[in-house]
Design a protein around this motif. Structure first.
Motif, PDB file in Angstrom:
ATOM      1  N   MET A  86       0.863  -1.191   0.000  1.00 50.79           N
ATOM      2  CA  MET A  86       0.000   0.000   0.000  1.00 50.79           C
ATOM      3  C   MET A  86       0.893   1.233   0.000  1.00 50.79           C
ATOM      4  O   MET A  86       1.654   1.440   0.947  1.00 50.79           O
ATOM      5  N   ILE A 132      -4.849   4.212  -2.826  1.00 45.21           N
ATOM      6  CA  ILE A 132      -6.316   4.406  -2.865  1.00 45.21           C
ATOM      7  C   ILE A 132      -6.673   5.848  -3.203  1.00 45.21           C
ATOM      8  O   ILE A 132      -7.843   6.214  -3.167  1.00 45.21           O
ATOM      9  N   GLY A 133      -5.698   6.662  -3.565  1.00 42.85           N
ATOM     10  CA  GLY A 133      -6.022   8.034  -3.963  1.00 42.85           C
ATOM     11  C   GLY A 133      -4.814   8.933  -3.831  1.00 42.85           C
ATOM     12  O   GLY A 133      -3.854   8.596  -3.133  1.00 42.85           O
ATOM     13  N   GLY A 140      -0.426   2.545   5.718  1.00 41.78           N
ATOM     14  CA  GLY A 140      -1.182   1.781   4.725  1.00 41.78           C
ATOM     15  C   GLY A 140      -2.404   1.063   5.273  1.00 41.78           C
ATOM     16  O   GLY A 140      -3.163   0.457   4.514  1.00 41.78           O
TER      17      GLY A 140
END
Ligand code: ADE
Length: 227
Positions: A86, A132-133, A140
């Protein structure tokens, strides 16, 4: 499906994973989530998991040894389809990726912290990097929870017919149309007549029109590219 999450804050997952759909998926045996506390794998006296960055000023970096040992232990036990890190500089997560990941057997999600993780982990263990953006989270964990939720709800049998993932926004390349429930009038605000008409054909047509209209206004790119 089995998801192994490597983290220095396992408690952060207690809330998101013990309610609603993710909880039910685990109870039904359709999804298994295992949390691994990275500190448990540190082979130094103080169970340290981070250290100063070489050649950089401020900021700590997560060390290679505890993460490498944890990933290797898991990989010795089973095959993993993806080992995912992540990170805000990863590929932007979207429904198409969620769909693909939901078909896999075993995945690892690695949550980073501080300034990042030792680059050698990314080079030698990671098969995929997801964001995620375009904003920076403190770690994460929240990203891993978001991704886990979006994947698990797609596993066949997790959602009942009434909540079928097929009617979700994005799933057919369109945002969802507006929805209404009783009462049909509240403070003079009325539900569109067509939805009360019982005419299934006309209702379906209305839903598609509204979905296209909403997508045009809010996600023009989706209509142009198709997702
Ligand atoms: N870690 C920190 N920020 C993140 C983001 N935006 N997406 C995924 N992981 C992250």
């Amino acid at each position: 499906m089995r998801i192994d999450i490597l983290t220095i804050f396992p408690q952060m997952f207690e809330g998101p994973f013990s309610h609603s759909i993710i909880k039910r998926a685990q109870e039904k045996g359709l999804a298994e989530i295992f949390l691994h506390y990275i500190r448990d794998y540190a082979d130094n006296k103080h169970r340290k998991v981070d250290d100063y960055a070489y050649g950089h000023g401020a900021g700590m970096v997560m060390m290679i040894q505890p993460i490498a040992d944890c990933i290797e232990k898991l990989k010795a036990e089973r095959n993993y389809d993806e080992v995912i890190f992540m990170t805000p500089d990863g590929v932007l997560f979207e429904q198409k990726i969620a769909n693909r990941l939901s078909t896999l057997e075993n995945i690892i999600l690695l949550c980073g912290h501080y300034k990042g993780i030792d680059e050698r982990i990314r080079e030698h263990f990671i098969t995929m990097e997801l964001s995620i953006g375009d904003y920076v989270l403190s770690g994460g964990e929240l990203a891993a929870a978001v991704i886990t939720d979006s994947i698990i709800r797609l596993i066949p049998g997790v959602l009942g017919d009434e909540t079928s993932a097929l009617t979700d926004s994005f799933q057919d390349g369109l945002l969802s149309p507006p929805v209404y429930t009783r009462p049909s009038e509240y403070r003079g605000w009325k539900v569109p007549d067509i939805l009360l008409s019982g005419n299934e054909k006309e209702i379906n047509k209305w839903n598609v029109e509204k979905a296209i209209e909403r997508t045009k206004h809010r996600r023009k790119g989706m209509l142009e590219e198709g997702i």
